[in-house]
Scaffold this active site. Structure first.
Site, PDB file in Angstrom:
ATOM      1  N   GLY A 251      -1.129  -4.034  10.704  1.00 25.08           N
ATOM      2  CA  GLY A 251      -0.972  -3.594  12.086  1.00 25.08           C
ATOM      3  C   GLY A 251      -0.614  -2.138  12.271  1.00 25.08           C
ATOM      4  O   GLY A 251      -0.490  -1.675  13.413  1.00 25.08           O
ATOM      5  N   GLU A 294      -0.927  -6.164   4.452  1.00 21.00           N
ATOM      6  CA  GLU A 294      -2.236  -6.674   4.880  1.00 21.00           C
ATOM      7  C   GLU A 294      -2.897  -5.745   5.887  1.00 21.00           C
ATOM      8  O   GLU A 294      -3.203  -6.151   7.009  1.00 21.00           O
ATOM      9  CB  GLU A 294      -1.980  -8.025   5.559  1.00 21.00           C
ATOM     10  CG  GLU A 294      -2.874  -9.151   5.180  1.00 21.00           C
ATOM     11  CD  GLU A 294      -2.326 -10.463   5.720  1.00 21.00           C
ATOM     12  OE1 GLU A 294      -2.111 -11.361   4.898  1.00 21.00           O
ATOM     13  OE2 GLU A 294      -2.094 -10.591   6.934  1.00 21.00           O
ATOM     14  N   PRO A 295      -3.125  -4.478   5.543  1.00 15.74           N
ATOM     15  CA  PRO A 295      -3.690  -3.562   6.519  1.00 15.74           C
ATOM     16  C   PRO A 295      -5.196  -3.752   6.719  1.00 15.74           C
ATOM     17  O   PRO A 295      -5.911  -4.081   5.770  1.00 15.74           O
ATOM     18  CB  PRO A 295      -3.421  -2.184   5.891  1.00 15.74           C
ATOM     19  CG  PRO A 295      -3.432  -2.443   4.416  1.00 15.74           C
ATOM     20  CD  PRO A 295      -2.859  -3.830   4.241  1.00 15.74           C
ATOM     21  N   GLY A 296      -5.640  -3.552   7.932  1.00 11.05           N
ATOM     22  CA  GLY A 296      -7.075  -3.485   8.220  1.00 11.05           C
ATOM     23  C   GLY A 296      -7.373  -2.094   8.736  1.00 11.05           C
ATOM     24  O   GLY A 296      -7.886  -1.231   8.033  1.00 11.05           O
ATOM     25  N   ARG A 333     -14.325  -2.184  22.129  1.00 13.52           N
ATOM     26  CA  ARG A 333     -12.882  -1.919  22.252  1.00 13.52           C
ATOM     27  C   ARG A 333     -12.484  -1.201  23.540  1.00 13.52           C
ATOM     28  O   ARG A 333     -11.456  -1.544  24.134  1.00 13.52           O
ATOM     29  CB  ARG A 333     -12.364  -1.164  21.025  1.00 13.52           C
ATOM     30  CG  ARG A 333     -12.474  -1.992  19.739  1.00 13.52           C
ATOM     31  CD  ARG A 333     -11.799  -1.329  18.545  1.00 13.52           C
ATOM     32  NE  ARG A 333     -10.375  -1.228  18.704  1.00 13.52           N
ATOM     33  CZ  ARG A 333      -9.723  -0.119  19.050  1.00 13.52           C
ATOM     34  NH1 ARG A 333     -10.366   1.013  19.226  1.00 13.52           N
ATOM     35  NH2 ARG A 333      -8.419  -0.132  19.203  1.00 13.52           N
ATOM     36  N   CYS A 364     -26.014  -3.144  30.634  1.00 14.38           N
ATOM     37  CA  CYS A 364     -25.891  -3.447  32.059  1.00 14.38           C
ATOM     38  C   CYS A 364     -24.499  -3.936  32.418  1.00 14.38           C
ATOM     39  O   CYS A 364     -24.319  -5.099  32.822  1.00 14.38           O
ATOM     40  CB  CYS A 364     -26.938  -4.477  32.448  1.00 14.38           C
ATOM     41  SG  CYS A 364     -28.589  -3.883  32.108  1.00 14.38           S
TER      42      CYS A 364
HETATM   43  C1  LIG Z   1      -5.509  -8.475  12.186  1.00 15.75           C
HETATM   44  C2  LIG Z   1      -4.565  -8.878  11.145  1.00 15.75           C
HETATM   45  C3  LIG Z   1      -4.156  -7.966  10.168  1.00 15.75           C
HETATM   46  C4  LIG Z   1      -4.578  -6.532  10.145  1.00 15.75           C
HETATM   47  O1  LIG Z   1      -4.249  -5.831  11.297  1.00 15.75           O
HETATM   48  P1  LIG Z   1      -4.576  -4.274  11.375  1.00 15.75           P
HETATM   49  O2  LIG Z   1      -4.101  -3.866  12.720  1.00 15.75           O
HETATM   50  O3  LIG Z   1      -6.058  -4.135  11.249  1.00 15.75           O
HETATM   51  O4  LIG Z   1      -3.852  -3.615  10.252  1.00 15.75           O
HETATM   52  C5  LIG Z   1      -3.331  -8.438   9.169  1.00 15.75           C
HETATM   53  N1  LIG Z   1      -2.916  -9.724   9.141  1.00 15.75           N
HETATM   54  C6  LIG Z   1      -3.284 -10.615  10.076  1.00 15.75           C
HETATM   55  C7  LIG Z   1      -2.805 -12.005   9.988  1.00 15.75           C
HETATM   56  C8  LIG Z   1      -4.112 -10.227  11.109  1.00 15.75           C
HETATM   57  O5  LIG Z   1      -4.446 -11.112  12.043  1.00 15.75           O
END
Ligand SMILES: *Cc1c(COP(=O)(O)O)cnc(C)c1O
Length: 441
Positions: A251, A294-296, A333, A364
């Site tokens: 997050g 757990e970064p995205g 987004r 549209c």
């Molecule tokens: C979406 C999510 C993440 C990653 O969030 P980011 O904002 O992309 O870092 C990690 N863990 C869980 C369970 C998520 O749902």
């Protein structure tokens, strides 16, 4: 350095061309790529992706004395090549359900590196996770009962189970990206979590960790402290250990716009978590857990750039519209969360602004405005515009709205561009369709 340029991948540079300066990424000429692969076009810069991961790993090594690792949150953007990158970089891949799990498997991600998340996992999601994942994060008690059935049927090997805790605490972000607050749909509250742990113990299920994820795109780590403290209290009450895992989710934010710079430092986030886990464990007599972040977004967003071509310029009531060939369908987004982006023209990107411009796509919907009121130079029809920080939650939320075909995706590394996803075709749009039944005569 120009602040807007600082949003772009680390390999971004200005190259002299006969027509003036032009943006390059990883020494690739963006005009050449756009001509060859069409627009909209998504670019991922390998060096920027590797650098973000390096920062995470270095910070963990520096600030956390225990065992630790990174899980890539695949929902930010997953395809075969990105899953391969994750696997070869030693990351685990967090897959939501059997769909993302299938992508990770196609990429050859080993079982031990596959983690499955999901709220309301279907029977198929659970079966796929039991068959192929090293770790499964349990969202609710019903799901856990189904897992206990699979365990009793002697499905082996079986994933390690973590329980997803809902700490009841919010982080400062858009309401649609908060997940840890008390009324959230995600996870188990404390009493449910205790019941879940008791069920695991009765059934002999391999409960090895606790997870929470408070939300996405926060830049202050302070609210994590209280959630970590509650999670450690639970770990103590449940008697987890001596070997156990703690996953405080992901997050961490990135800057999308020059006004949000600098990018929130990854080190600040990792250090805050590491310090609190260390002191919290000491205080409670807990052994240091295996810590899995757990970064995205903070891993992949900056590596991505979206490239659009301006088709027409028009004016309405004093507004300058740059009509581009993508938007809502490849990046929902702005419409979904009011996300704010920036952009630069590819040719002579640093020429002086003419005034504000509105970048809108061809779809549209009046909500199909990618960027509102951004200071930009005089840009003509036919020019390319590059949107930085486009690597996360864009393509993974893309659609075929208005018959849009999802863009091609290129991997840029060492001066060359390699397609990792081809553009969808007209045939792809009707691939799932079947004709009406022929009526009986
Ligand atoms: C979406 C999510 C993440 C990653 O969030 P980011 O904002 O992309 O870092 C990690 N863990 C869980 C369970 C998520 O749902």
């Amino acid at each position: 350095m120009n602040r807007r340029l600082a949003l772009f991948p680390e390999t971004t540079a200005l190259a002299a061309t006969p027509a003036g300066e032009a943006l390059t990424i990883a020494a690739c000429d963006l005009h050449v790529l756009a001509d060859r692969f069409g627009t909209p076009l998504y670019l991922y810069d390998a060096a920027t992706l590797d650098a973000a991961l390096g920062t995470y790993l270095q910070a963990l090594a520096e600030f956390y004395p225990g065992d630790a690792g990174i899980t890539y949150a695949g929902k930010a953007f997953l395809c075969t090549a990105i899953a391969q990158w994750a696997a070869r970089s030693g990351l685990w891949v967090d897959c939501t359900g059997e769909g993302e799990l299938a992508i990770a498997r196609a990429a050859g991600v080993p079982r031990a590196q596959i983690l499955v998340h999901g709220v309301n996992k279907s029977a198929q999601d659970l079966a796929a996770a039991v068959a192929h994942a090293g770790t499964l994060v349990v969202d609710n008690l019903t799901e856990l009962e189904r897992l206990a059935d699979l365990w009793r049927q002697h499905q082996r090997p079986f994933p390690e189970l973590w329980l997803r805790f809902r700490p009841g605490l919010a982080v400062d972000t858009h309401a649609y990206t908060q997940t840890g607050q008390q009324d959230s749909k995600f996870g188990l509250e404390e009493e449910e979590l205790r019941q879940a742990a008791a069920l695991c113990r009765r059934a002999g299920l391999p409960l090895t960790g606790l997870h929470f994820h408070q939300g996405s795109k926060f830049r202050d780590p302070a609210p994590l402290g209280a959630a970590l403290a509650r999670t450690l209290d639970l770990a103590q009450a449940l008697g987890l250990g001596p070997i156990w895992t703690l996953s405080p989710g992901g997050g961490w934010a990135v800057a999308y716009h020059e006004n949000d710079l600098p990018h929130p430092p990854i080190e600040v986030y990792v250090q805050a978590i590491a310090r609190q886990v260390r002191t919290g464990c000491q205080l409670r007599g807990l052994t240091l857990p295996h810590l899995r972040l757990e970064p995205g977004r903070s891993l992949i967003a900056r590596a991505g750039v979206a490239l659009y071509r301006v088709g027409a310029v028009k004016h309405s009531a004093g507004r300058r519209w740059l009509l581009i060939d993508g938007g809502l369908a490849d990046n929902p987004r702005p419409a979904l969360y009011g996300a704010r982006y920036s952009a630069l023209p590819v040719r002579n990107p640093l020429r002086p602004p003419l005034g504000p411009a509105w970048l809108a796509g061809p779809y549209c919907e009046s909500g199909d405005v990618l960027i509102e009121g951004l200071a930009l130079p005089d840009i003509n029809a036919g020019e390319l515009v590059a949107v930085p920080v486009s690597g996360a939650y864009q393509l993974s939320m893309s659609s075929n709205y208005d018959g849009a075909r999802r863009p091609a995706v290129l991997w840029l590394e060492g001066g060359s561009a390699h397609p990792i996803q081809v553009r969808e075709s007209l045939e792809d749009l009707i691939r799932r369709d079947r004709p009406l039944p022929t009526t009986a005569a």
